[in-house]
Design a protein around this motif. Sequence first.
Motif, short mmCIF file in Angstrom:
data_model
loop_
_atom_site.label_atom_id
_atom_site.label_comp_id
_atom_site.label_asym_id
_atom_site.label_seq_id
_atom_site.Cartn_x
_atom_site.Cartn_y
_atom_site.Cartn_z
N UNK A 215 2.67 -3.38 -2.85
CA UNK A 215 2.33 -2.13 -2.20
C UNK A 215 0.97 -2.18 -1.54
N UNK A 216 0.09 -2.99 -2.04
CA UNK A 216 -1.24 -3.07 -1.43
C UNK A 216 -1.42 -4.39 -0.70
N UNK A 220 1.81 -4.10 3.83
CA UNK A 220 1.90 -2.67 3.59
C UNK A 220 0.66 -1.97 4.11
N UNK A 221 -0.49 -2.59 3.87
CA UNK A 221 -1.73 -1.96 4.34
C UNK A 221 -1.72 -1.84 5.87
N UNK A 223 0.94 -1.62 7.76
CA UNK A 223 1.89 -0.57 8.15
C UNK A 223 1.27 0.80 7.97
N UNK A 224 0.56 0.96 6.84
CA UNK A 224 -0.09 2.25 6.60
C UNK A 224 -1.13 2.56 7.68
N UNK A 225 -1.92 1.54 8.01
CA UNK A 225 -2.99 1.76 8.98
C UNK A 225 -2.41 2.07 10.37
N UNK A 227 0.54 3.34 10.99
CA UNK A 227 1.17 4.66 10.95
C UNK A 227 0.11 5.75 11.04
N UNK A 228 -0.98 5.55 10.31
CA UNK A 228 -2.06 6.53 10.35
C UNK A 228 -2.63 6.63 11.76
N UNK A 230 -0.99 6.04 14.50
CA UNK A 230 0.00 6.75 15.31
C UNK A 230 -0.06 8.25 15.03
N UNK A 258 -8.05 3.11 13.89
CA UNK A 258 -7.30 3.65 12.77
C UNK A 258 -8.18 4.02 11.61
N UNK B 16 -9.90 8.79 5.62
CA UNK B 16 -8.87 9.82 5.77
C UNK B 16 -8.06 10.08 4.51
N UNK B 24 4.43 10.12 11.99
CA UNK B 24 4.89 8.74 11.92
C UNK B 24 4.92 8.24 10.46
N UNK B 25 3.83 8.45 9.76
CA UNK B 25 3.77 7.99 8.37
C UNK B 25 4.88 8.62 7.54
N UNK B 28 8.35 7.22 8.47
CA UNK B 28 8.58 5.89 7.88
C UNK B 28 8.91 6.04 6.40
N UNK B 96 5.14 6.22 -1.77
CA UNK B 96 4.27 5.25 -2.42
C UNK B 96 3.97 4.09 -1.49
N UNK B 97 5.00 3.63 -0.78
CA UNK B 97 4.77 2.51 0.14
C UNK B 97 3.80 2.92 1.24
N UNK B 98 3.96 4.12 1.74
CA UNK B 98 3.12 4.54 2.86
C UNK B 98 1.82 5.19 2.40
N UNK B 152 -2.62 11.81 2.85
CA UNK B 152 -2.84 10.38 2.61
C UNK B 152 -3.51 10.24 1.23
N UNK B 154 -3.92 6.85 -0.86
CA UNK B 154 -3.68 5.44 -1.24
C UNK B 154 -4.20 5.16 -2.64
N UNK B 157 -2.29 5.58 -6.99
CA UNK B 157 -1.64 4.65 -7.93
C UNK B 157 -2.64 4.02 -8.89
#
Lengths: 268, 159
Positions: A215-216, A220-221, A223-225, A227-228, A230, A258, B16, B24-25, B28, B96-98, B152, B154, B157
């Motif tokens: 997940x980290x 994944x990081x 994708x998160x960045x 998406x954020x 976007x 981002x 953030x 988007x987040x 997904x 959790x993934x995002x 958001x 992160x 977890x």
Amino acid sequence: MTSSGVDPARERWVALADTSLGVASVMGRVTVRVVRRTRVVATPVLRPLARPPLVPDRWQPPTLADAFRARGGLVRDRLTIAFLAVLDRLLPVLVEQVLARVDLTDVVRRHVDLDAIVAGVDLDGVVARVDVEAVVARVDLDAIAAGLDVDAVAARLDVDAVLDRLDLTDLALRRLDLVEIVNAVLANVDLATIAQQVIDEIDLPDIIRESSGALTSDTVRGARMRSAAADQAIGRVRDRLLLRRHGNGTELPTMTGAAEPPGPADRP
Amino acid sequence: MTGHGASVLPDEAEAFQGRPAGLVSRSVAAVIDGGVVGGALLAAYLGVSAALFAINPRGFTFPQSLGLFSLAVAWALAVVYLTIGWWIAGRTYGCAVMGLRVVGRGDRNIRFLPALVRAGLSTFFPIGLAWCAVDRKARAVHDLVTRSHVIYDWRHREE
């Protein structure tokens, strides 16, 4: 003493002795010859004289000779006793004086074959007869140990060789109370402080970031960045449209990358 | 991981955290959750098939699609999954993934009933998610109904 090394007094004594011996020798020989020549003639005359007539037995020559021999024996015994007594007194003094003037050790060394003597000695038999325990019991070992230079002995000791012959791991496992030791060590160690120092030294957060689970992970990081980012872009478009519709000329704060927050309008 | 300054959060993401997540987040995350529900349905389908095969191997055929029933099962499963995730942990697997979290008032986890309503709405009317692109606080329709929002988070977890 003359230049030739001969003592004149000794020379005179030797000459006198030689002369006496010469005279005695000549006289002896003459006497023997005279006796031999006259024996045949003199024997018939002298024989009756050996046992003269008319003389009592006690005064006969053989009887007198026996009496003289018996008395001589007594005298000899007394003289022997007296001589031995004198010798007992005199000999120690003489020996002492002799030894004082003679290097006996040197004499023995020069004239005695010590190796031959030792070779003839049954040393094994001697050692077998020695009571070693009694000898050791008479020895003051404490005094000997006190006189030893233990540091010097230890300095000559090859400790590495000794350690090579030992199985230290096995010894430690059998002889040491490992639980006790570990407890003692832990009691004296501030694990919390050490752990804190280690964390400070190794930049643990960075390591955790790099080694976290899926997940980290970087994927994944990322994708998160993205998406954020976007989200942020959509938010900017929305804000622009809403501002235009409301005729509000206020400028939106710029957001770059981002890493920037999605926008003030998105704040809860 | 507090007290030593040791956080697994990247520096660039620090800014953030706690702010509303955008379309988007959340989309997904929704797609991932859809995949989870789909995978669970597939597993259930295979499990039922294996059971039928075990009961009657000779006459076994794969179960046919039952139309509305399958749809209802899928919807129910999705509702249950989303409700439990949001109620218990504030997040589903997709969230959790995002790195997202569903929160109610005071940024606390939403309660069971709002979570159930939110799950029902978001599955029955998924297009309502698009409203968060328009709303200034990035709230979707089901957020407006249940007074919740998605942020958001992160860090959640590791706390």
